[in-house]
Scaffold this active site. Structure first.
Site, PDB file in Angstrom:
ATOM      1  N   ILE A  30       1.131   4.403  -0.840  1.00 29.69           N
ATOM      2  CA  ILE A  30       0.482   3.236  -1.449  1.00 29.69           C
ATOM      3  C   ILE A  30       0.975   1.916  -0.841  1.00 29.69           C
ATOM      4  O   ILE A  30       0.312   0.887  -0.946  1.00 29.69           O
ATOM      5  CB  ILE A  30       0.669   3.253  -2.992  1.00 29.69           C
ATOM      6  N   GLU A  88      13.809   6.164  -2.535  1.00 29.91           N
ATOM      7  CA  GLU A  88      13.109   5.506  -3.643  1.00 29.91           C
ATOM      8  C   GLU A  88      12.606   6.534  -4.668  1.00 29.91           C
ATOM      9  O   GLU A  88      12.774   6.335  -5.873  1.00 29.91           O
ATOM     10  CB  GLU A  88      11.925   4.707  -3.073  1.00 29.91           C
ATOM     11  N   HIS A  93       9.939  14.562   0.235  1.00 26.20           N
ATOM     12  CA  HIS A  93       8.685  14.196   0.899  1.00 26.20           C
ATOM     13  C   HIS A  93       8.922  13.820   2.347  1.00 26.20           C
ATOM     14  O   HIS A  93       9.992  13.356   2.709  1.00 26.20           O
ATOM     15  CB  HIS A  93       7.968  13.049   0.167  1.00 26.20           C
ATOM     16  N   HIS A  95       7.339  11.462   5.393  1.00 27.68           N
ATOM     17  CA  HIS A  95       6.422  10.385   5.774  1.00 27.68           C
ATOM     18  C   HIS A  95       5.799  10.745   7.122  1.00 27.68           C
ATOM     19  O   HIS A  95       6.520  11.077   8.077  1.00 27.68           O
ATOM     20  CB  HIS A  95       7.179   9.065   5.973  1.00 27.68           C
TER      21      HIS A  95
HETATM   22  P1  5GP Z   1      11.316   6.944  -0.037  1.00 27.30           P
HETATM   23  O1  5GP Z   1      11.668   7.674  -1.314  1.00 27.30           O
HETATM   24  O2  5GP Z   1      10.985   7.885   1.104  1.00 27.30           O
HETATM   25  O3  5GP Z   1      12.374   5.941   0.342  1.00 27.30           O
HETATM   26  O4  5GP Z   1      10.000   6.085  -0.312  1.00 27.30           O
HETATM   27  C1  5GP Z   1       9.017   6.537  -1.205  1.00 27.30           C
HETATM   28  C2  5GP Z   1       7.641   6.162  -0.702  1.00 27.30           C
HETATM   29  O5  5GP Z   1       6.727   6.483  -1.733  1.00 27.30           O
HETATM   30  C3  5GP Z   1       7.452   4.674  -0.377  1.00 27.30           C
HETATM   31  O6  5GP Z   1       6.964   4.537   0.940  1.00 27.30           O
HETATM   32  C4  5GP Z   1       6.442   4.191  -1.422  1.00 27.30           C
HETATM   33  O7  5GP Z   1       5.520   3.250  -0.910  1.00 27.30           O
HETATM   34  C5  5GP Z   1       5.754   5.472  -1.841  1.00 27.30           C
HETATM   35  N1  5GP Z   1       5.309   5.446  -3.224  1.00 27.30           N
HETATM   36  C6  5GP Z   1       6.050   5.100  -4.313  1.00 27.30           C
HETATM   37  N2  5GP Z   1       5.318   5.205  -5.434  1.00 27.30           N
HETATM   38  C7  5GP Z   1       4.090   5.634  -5.057  1.00 27.30           C
HETATM   39  C8  5GP Z   1       2.901   5.932  -5.785  1.00 27.30           C
HETATM   40  O8  5GP Z   1       2.805   5.833  -7.009  1.00 27.30           O
HETATM   41  N3  5GP Z   1       1.837   6.350  -5.054  1.00 27.30           N
HETATM   42  C9  5GP Z   1       1.881   6.500  -3.685  1.00 27.30           C
HETATM   43  N4  5GP Z   1       0.779   6.929  -3.084  1.00 27.30           N
HETATM   44  N5  5GP Z   1       2.984   6.223  -2.980  1.00 27.30           N
HETATM   45  C10 5GP Z   1       4.087   5.789  -3.659  1.00 27.30           C
END
Ligand code: 5GP
Length: 130
Positions: A30, A88, A93, A95
């Site tokens: 998102i 986060e 997951h 990317h």
């Molecule tokens: P990370 O955990 O890899 O550091 O980042 C989590 C990723 O999930 C971020 O890039 C953020 O933009 C994405 N993200 C967080 N919440 C949501 C959501 O509700 N929907 C979507 N589609 N992506 C999300």
């Protein structure tokens, strides 16, 4: 409390879906670094990707490969870069980010804004090719 990706899996929170099977789901990030920036997740709840069992881990990457090949056909780019952070959202997951240079997968960069229509269009185009 269920993490946000579990809510996406069960449909409580909407997403721009790219592909899904019984075990894995791919949907657009998102807050994307690039058009077509996609997250690929296991449906089983695991926070740290290296805690996944070998079979699920391999399956996640094989599923991500199919999605990456489809993204590459739709989004003009040199390669699809992969990155695993998980700082986060505490749900494993991957990317998948279309890249032309290392700068394109720098998570400190300002994210790109798309309208819902733009998100939906790119999701549909990629989804059709998975
Ligand atoms: P990370 O955990 O890899 O550091 O980042 C989590 C990723 O999930 C971020 O890039 C953020 O933009 C994405 N993200 C967080 N919440 C949501 C959501 O509700 N929907 C979507 N589609 N992506 C999300």
């Amino acid at each position: 409390m269920a993490n946000i990706f579990l809510k996406i899996i069960d449909g409580t929170i909407p997403c721009y879906k790219i592909a899904e099977n019984d075990d894995y789901l791919a949907f657009l990030d998102i807050n994307p670094l690039a058009e077509g920036h996609t997250l690929v997740i296991p449906k089983n709840e695991t926070d740290y990707i290296f805690d996944m069992n070998d079979e699920s881990f391999k399956g996640l990457f094989l599923f991500a490969k199919k999605v990456a090949l489809a993204i590459k056909k739709v989004v003009p780019c040199k390669k699809i870069g992969i990155s695993v952070l998980g700082l986060e959202v505490p749900h494993a997951h991957i990317h998948l980010v279309p890249i032309n240079s290392v700068y394109d997968i720098d998570f400190k960069r300002e994210k790109i804004k798309f309208t819902p229509e733009e998100f939906q269009k790119i999701a549909s185009e990629i989804s059709a090719l998975v």
